[in-house]
Write a protein that holds these residues in place. Sequence first.
Motif, PDB file in Angstrom:
ATOM      1  N   SER A  35      20.702 -30.317  43.553  1.00 58.97           N
ATOM      2  CA  SER A  35      20.241 -30.879  44.829  1.00 58.97           C
ATOM      3  C   SER A  35      21.295 -30.639  45.891  1.00 58.97           C
ATOM      4  CB  SER A  35      20.018 -32.376  44.739  1.00 58.97           C
ATOM      5  OG  SER A  35      19.290 -32.686  43.629  1.00 58.97           O
ATOM      6  N   ALA A  36      22.533 -30.644  45.455  1.00 57.94           N
ATOM      7  CA  ALA A  36      23.614 -30.473  46.424  1.00 57.94           C
ATOM      8  C   ALA A  36      23.860 -28.989  46.717  1.00 57.94           C
ATOM      9  CB  ALA A  36      24.879 -31.129  45.906  1.00 57.94           C
TER      10      ALA A  36
ATOM     11  N   TRP B  74      12.803 -32.487  50.308  1.00 61.46           N
ATOM     12  CA  TRP B  74      13.833 -31.447  50.279  1.00 61.46           C
ATOM     13  C   TRP B  74      15.015 -31.933  49.458  1.00 61.46           C
ATOM     14  CZ3 TRP B  74      13.857 -26.988  53.674  1.00 61.46           C
ATOM     15  CH2 TRP B  74      12.626 -26.821  54.321  1.00 61.46           C
ATOM     16  N   GLN B  76      17.734 -32.675  50.451  1.00 64.57           N
ATOM     17  CA  GLN B  76      18.328 -33.785  51.205  1.00 64.57           C
ATOM     18  C   GLN B  76      17.707 -35.118  50.812  1.00 64.57           C
ATOM     19  OE1 GLN B  76      17.544 -30.928  52.397  1.00 64.57           O
ATOM     20  NE2 GLN B  76      18.591 -30.392  54.289  1.00 64.57           N
ATOM     21  N   ASP B  77      16.464 -35.059  50.338  1.00 71.53           N
ATOM     22  CA  ASP B  77      15.750 -36.289  50.008  1.00 71.53           C
ATOM     23  C   ASP B  77      15.956 -36.684  48.560  1.00 71.53           C
ATOM     24  OD1 ASP B  77      14.576 -36.415  52.567  1.00 71.53           O
ATOM     25  OD2 ASP B  77      13.162 -34.861  51.957  1.00 71.53           O
ATOM     26  N   ASP B 352      15.688 -32.343  60.662  1.00 69.72           N
ATOM     27  CA  ASP B 352      17.104 -32.546  60.432  1.00 69.72           C
ATOM     28  C   ASP B 352      17.886 -31.580  61.312  1.00 69.72           C
ATOM     29  OD1 ASP B 352      19.103 -33.973  58.974  1.00 69.72           O
ATOM     30  OD2 ASP B 352      19.558 -32.101  57.912  1.00 69.72           O
ATOM     31  N   ASP B 354      21.744 -30.117  62.069  1.00 67.48           N
ATOM     32  CA  ASP B 354      23.135 -29.976  61.657  1.00 67.48           C
ATOM     33  C   ASP B 354      23.882 -29.321  62.803  1.00 67.48           C
ATOM     34  OD1 ASP B 354      24.263 -30.859  59.415  1.00 67.48           O
ATOM     35  OD2 ASP B 354      24.120 -28.973  58.281  1.00 67.48           O
ATOM     36  N   THR B 452      22.334 -36.105  66.320  1.00 71.38           N
ATOM     37  CA  THR B 452      23.521 -35.749  65.552  1.00 71.38           C
ATOM     38  C   THR B 452      24.730 -35.740  66.487  1.00 71.38           C
ATOM     39  OG1 THR B 452      22.166 -34.364  64.131  1.00 71.38           O
ATOM     40  CG2 THR B 452      24.537 -34.027  64.027  1.00 71.38           C
TER      41      THR B 452
END
Lengths: 90, 462
Positions: A35-36, B74, B76-77, B352, B354, B452
């Motif tokens: 996931s990372a 994703w 991230q989730d 999102d 960045d 952000t």
Amino acid sequence: MESLTPDKIPRSQQAISVLWPSFITAIIASGVFFSAFNPRDLVPFNLDIDISPLAAYSIGFFLFWLLASLSSFGTLYFTISNCRFLNNQR
Amino acid sequence: MAQKENTVEPVLYEAHKKIYPREVSGYFTRLRVLSLVTLLGIYYVTPLLQWDGRQAILFDLPARKFYLFGLTLWPQDFIYLAALLILAGLALFFFTALLGRVWCGYACPQTVWTEAYLWMERKIEGKRGQRMKLDKAPTSAAKIRTKTLKHVVWIAFSLWTGFTFVAYFTPIDELAGELLNLSLGPWETFWILFYSFATYGNAGFMREQVCKYMCPYARFQSAMFDSDTLIVAYHPERGEPRGSRRRSVEPAAVGLGDCIDCNVCVQVCPTGIDIRDGLQYECIACSACIDACDEIMDKMSYPRGLVRYTTENSALGKRQHLLRPRIIVYATILLLLCGILVTHISQRVALDLDVIRDRNTLYRETNDGLIENVYTLKILNMDSQAHVYKLWVEGIDGVKLVSDRPEIEVEAGSVYQMVVRLQADEFNLEARSVTVRFHLQAKDGNHLKTVTDARFVGPGKS
Ligand code: SF4
Ligand code: SF4
């Protein structure tokens, strides 16, 4: 009756107690790790290899499994050898 | 070697005796079959479901996305999945405290597939007695035929199971196409075989041994149990002394209890234990022995329930408590976590941003004497449709955003990268480094917005 010690456990069950917990650990570790990190960004040792994502995830999983198995095996090995040692001293 | 093992492992690691569970029928058996069939159905049907022109539930590994009906998660989730797992664990604690090992008997995949394989075995090899006889019989053409048929059916079912498993990770239509063209990738093939083999081994051979030796849950169940937890138990006061008798005899007249010692409860048990010995950790609370004994009780015209669902307290004639601290605590945490998770997911913004400041140069002075910083923006549109976004910055008076792209349009589920420059008057910079805030919002949806923070570096006040 004499109490059972880990060194008396059959081989097959010893194998399970090494492979099975490490299998679970490998699933968790791969889940967190991938996931990372996207395997596409992780080109090991700058090798230019082109492998499919599924191959990368699978290999990652097996590496984790191997690693966790080594650790499980260490635990089992020391437990058994300590048991033998203590039994011999009695 | 085998001889030696047999002599030293009588307690914890018994030499494995093959168990031939006898067939049962009755209320709980029907309930159980209903649950097992439903779960099997869900497993095999889920990958076939479609949603918005794609597979409804799919862990798309190459694209690193997880589709869950209308939701696309994703990496991230990841936190949601972790939360979901924790939730599942807590739910297991809660239901175990309340209902004992219902999970084991009615829902655990190990039980679900074991029962399915047992069912096939029964259809092919016959009832318990016939199966035992077959195994003892010397090798014959008929035996080989029956056994081969069983394994062929088992293997076919295992392969279907493995195929379905991989279909959770690779779209099932692609997978089926590749299979028909015999062009399956090596890893797909590997995982199908791996999972099939695991199913075949676990459900066909290992069976109750998985519960006894490999399941962590079975080991710490006692920590989740209390005296009000639902268990399957024999009623010794009523049953003992056990003994056989004729149907016409009144038990009390011959000094016997209600148990006729027919051993049916032992024969039906998939883990091969005797429930009359008390609560044992091998018992997966499948309730087969309840139905089996009830049938015997009916035949003897005794009241049912010599083996029954009960709690330790009620068996001892004590008061029962449904709401006890443990239950209330588990339920509260469970509800709380559920609430947090649902609110989070419903408020989750499918966007999102960045911001990475160009680290090569601290800052630059433009021809007009403004201080300039350069940033790389990564915009991630996690929504299922494309959007056009507007971008603005605040944090410095009169800060100017310069970009060579007038319009920011990002396709559904993709990442968009762009470089922007911020220009500010040195006079307006309060320190050497100030915070600037990037706002990004979809032009067609006010809820699709994100913020952000980044640093803006200047020469500093001298
Ligand atoms: S003792 Fe009864 S409830 Fe427990 S596993 Fe055996 S048959 Fe099922
Ligand atoms: S099925 Fe009931 S009557 Fe028969 S041995 Fe078991 S407890 Fe006793």
